[in-house]
Design an enzyme around this catalytic site. Structure first.
Site, PDB file in Angstrom:
ATOM      1  N   GLU A  48       0.838  -1.215   0.000  1.00  0.00           N
ATOM      2  CA  GLU A  48       0.000   0.000   0.000  1.00  0.00           C
ATOM      3  C   GLU A  48       0.865   1.254   0.000  1.00  0.00           C
ATOM      4  OE1 GLU A  48      -3.034   0.058  -0.546  1.00  0.00           O
ATOM      5  OE2 GLU A  48      -3.776  -1.916   0.003  1.00  0.00           O
ATOM      6  N   ASN A  52       1.350   3.928  -3.109  1.00  0.00           N
ATOM      7  CA  ASN A  52       1.038   5.350  -2.935  1.00  0.00           C
ATOM      8  C   ASN A  52       2.166   6.245  -3.445  1.00  0.00           C
ATOM      9  OD1 ASN A  52      -1.494   4.971  -1.930  1.00  0.00           O
ATOM     10  ND2 ASN A  52      -0.960   5.334   0.215  1.00  0.00           N
ATOM     11  N   ARG A 107      -8.987   4.181  -7.726  1.00  0.00           N
ATOM     12  CA  ARG A 107      -8.448   4.087  -6.380  1.00  0.00           C
ATOM     13  C   ARG A 107      -9.642   4.227  -5.444  1.00  0.00           C
ATOM     14  NH1 ARG A 107      -4.113   2.409  -8.060  1.00  0.00           N
ATOM     15  NH2 ARG A 107      -4.304   1.401  -6.068  1.00  0.00           N
TER      16      ARG A 107
HETATM   17  N1  LIG Z   1       3.117   9.107  -0.720  1.00  0.00           N
HETATM   18  C1  LIG Z   1       2.098   9.956  -0.999  1.00  0.00           C
HETATM   19  N2  LIG Z   1       2.334  11.136  -1.618  1.00  0.00           N
HETATM   20  C2  LIG Z   1       1.335  11.984  -1.910  1.00  0.00           C
HETATM   21  N3  LIG Z   1       0.043  11.771  -1.609  1.00  0.00           N
HETATM   22  C3  LIG Z   1      -0.264  10.617  -0.980  1.00  0.00           C
HETATM   23  C4  LIG Z   1       0.728   9.645  -0.647  1.00  0.00           C
HETATM   24  N4  LIG Z   1       0.116   8.612  -0.030  1.00  0.00           N
HETATM   25  C5  LIG Z   1      -1.182   8.919   0.026  1.00  0.00           C
HETATM   26  N5  LIG Z   1      -1.444  10.126  -0.538  1.00  0.00           N
HETATM   27  C6  LIG Z   1      -2.760  10.808  -0.608  1.00  0.00           C
HETATM   28  O1  LIG Z   1      -3.623  10.217   0.351  1.00  0.00           O
HETATM   29  C7  LIG Z   1      -4.815   9.710  -0.280  1.00  0.00           C
HETATM   30  C8  LIG Z   1      -5.284   8.466   0.430  1.00  0.00           C
HETATM   31  O2  LIG Z   1      -4.347   7.388   0.273  1.00  0.00           O
HETATM   32  P1  LIG Z   1      -4.885   5.887   0.343  1.00  0.00           P
HETATM   33  O3  LIG Z   1      -3.769   4.966   0.057  1.00  0.00           O
HETATM   34  O4  LIG Z   1      -5.626   5.698   1.625  1.00  0.00           O
HETATM   35  O5  LIG Z   1      -5.973   5.826  -0.824  1.00  0.00           O
HETATM   36  P2  LIG Z   1      -5.735   5.812  -2.405  1.00  0.00           P
HETATM   37  O6  LIG Z   1      -4.317   5.532  -2.714  1.00  0.00           O
HETATM   38  O7  LIG Z   1      -6.310   7.062  -2.973  1.00  0.00           O
HETATM   39  O8  LIG Z   1      -6.638   4.583  -2.857  1.00  0.00           O
HETATM   40  P3  LIG Z   1      -6.265   3.006  -2.689  1.00  0.00           P
HETATM   41  O9  LIG Z   1      -5.044   2.926  -1.818  1.00  0.00           O
HETATM   42  O10 LIG Z   1      -7.470   2.397  -2.058  1.00  0.00           O
HETATM   43  O11 LIG Z   1      -6.028   2.514  -4.044  1.00  0.00           O
HETATM   44  C9  LIG Z   1      -4.442   9.537  -1.724  1.00  0.00           C
HETATM   45  O12 LIG Z   1      -5.559   9.598  -2.593  1.00  0.00           O
HETATM   46  C10 LIG Z   1      -3.443  10.685  -1.965  1.00  0.00           C
HETATM   47  O13 LIG Z   1      -4.129  11.881  -2.193  1.00  0.00           O
HETATM   48 MG   LIG Z   2      -3.291   3.959  -1.834  1.00  0.00          MG
END
Ligand SMILES: Nc1ncnc2c1ncn2[C@@H]1O[C@H](COP(=O)(O)OP(=O)(O)OP(=O)(O)O)[C@@H](O)[C@H]1O
Ligand SMILES: [Mg+2]
Lengths: 147, 115
Positions: A48, A52, A107
């Site tokens: 995960e 990200n 996502r």
């Molecule tokens: N390393 C990162 N750099 C920049 N933004 C991030 C990062 N990690 C998370 N985010 C932000 O936080 C939000 C939530 O992250 P999360 O992993 O919970 O959900 P997601 O990646 O959008 O969806 P999923 O993981 O279910 O595919 C993301 O949509 C993004 O905007």
């Molecule tokens: Mg994610």
């Protein structure tokens, strides 16, 4: 708490590296002889955080992802996944279940929820345009010592 | 990720194999969607028997196909979901949206095609 062992990984934010990253951490941890379900939990949480970095932090570019894994003497495993990407404006909001900035790419906003339910602790530090670091902590169950 | 896709009357079955993550789901998504739109199957079955790993990208993959098939009244069912996979799916509340079968339960639509 003293560090018993540690490992550092640096690799490019290419999606083909997602499998490599989680397997590398899992195989490093395997020296602690974890249960199958502990390994699965750690692999999923690492996947995960790494995903990200690839889809959010370095959305339209390729950057470097850093993983620093520490094994402490009390069987605690600390995994820090760091990027120098776009950063997160509001960390608290980003960690809310179902919050996503990329629904158009299927996502679902559950990555942080998965990390939280598969680890004991998840700490996120981020600075806009500087990057993000995610610290995962999980304590492995005690093993009976086999001599 | 390798996967096998088969058809039987109005049922389309996708046997996923290996790891389902952001990398692999991107690849399989296009192929599955193309066949859904072409054949418009009434039942879509995702078989997870050979799946060793899945993260939230798998949730996106399932939900995306669910929405697509739901648009024309088709149904989605998840088969051979291990306890580990169920743990991931539970976080998304998938069990209240689609039918999830744990063990090697064979659905009627599938068993008909096995003769
Ligand atoms: N390393 C990162 N750099 C920049 N933004 C991030 C990062 N990690 C998370 N985010 C932000 O936080 C939000 C939530 O992250 P999360 O992993 O919970 O959900 P997601 O990646 O959008 O969806 P999923 O993981 O279910 O595919 C993301 O949509 C993004 O905007
Ligand atoms: Mg994610």
């Amino acid at each position: 708490m003293k560090t018993q062992n540690e490992m550092k990984l640096t690799f490019q934010s290419l999606s083909v590296n997602e499998g490599f990253a989680r397997s590398a951490v899992a195989s490093f941890i395997s020296m602690l002889d974890p249960t199958v379900s502990e390994i699965a939990d750690i692999k999923t949480a690492v996947s995960e955080a790494v995903t990200n970095c690839i889809v959010h932090a370095y959305r339209d570019s390729v950057g470097v992802i850093y993983i620093h894994t520490k094994i402490l003497e009390d069987r605690r495993v600390l995994i820090k996944i760091r990027d120098r990407g776009c950063g997160i404006e509001d960390v608290e909001k980003a960690m809310e279940p179902l919050f996503t900035t990329q629904s158009e790419n299927e996502r679902s906003g559950l990555g942080f929820s998965v990390m939280q339910s598969f680890c004991d602790k998840v700490k996120v530090k981020s600075k806009l345009n500087k990057g993000t670091s995610v610290l995962l902590e999980k304590r492995l169950s005690q093993k009976e010592k086999i001599k | 990720m390798l996967s096998k896709i088969s058809f039987d009357e109005n049922t389309m079955t996708v046997n996923f194999m290996g790891d389902i993550d952001h990398h692999s789901s991107r690849q399989i998504r296009g192929e599955v969607d193309k066949l859904i739109l072409e054949k418009m199957p009434k039942h879509l079955i995702f078989d997870f028997k050979e799946v060793s790993f899945m993260d939230s990208s798998g949730i996106g993959l399932i939900m995306g196909r669910y929405k697509l098939i739901n648009e024309y009244g088709g149904g989605l069912e998840l088969l051979n979901v291990s306890p580990y996979l169920k743990k991931v799916m539970k976080i998304a509340g998938l069990e209240s949206i689609v039918k999830i079968s744990n063990a090697e339960q064979i659905t009627t639509s599938q068993s008909e095609g096995l003769n």
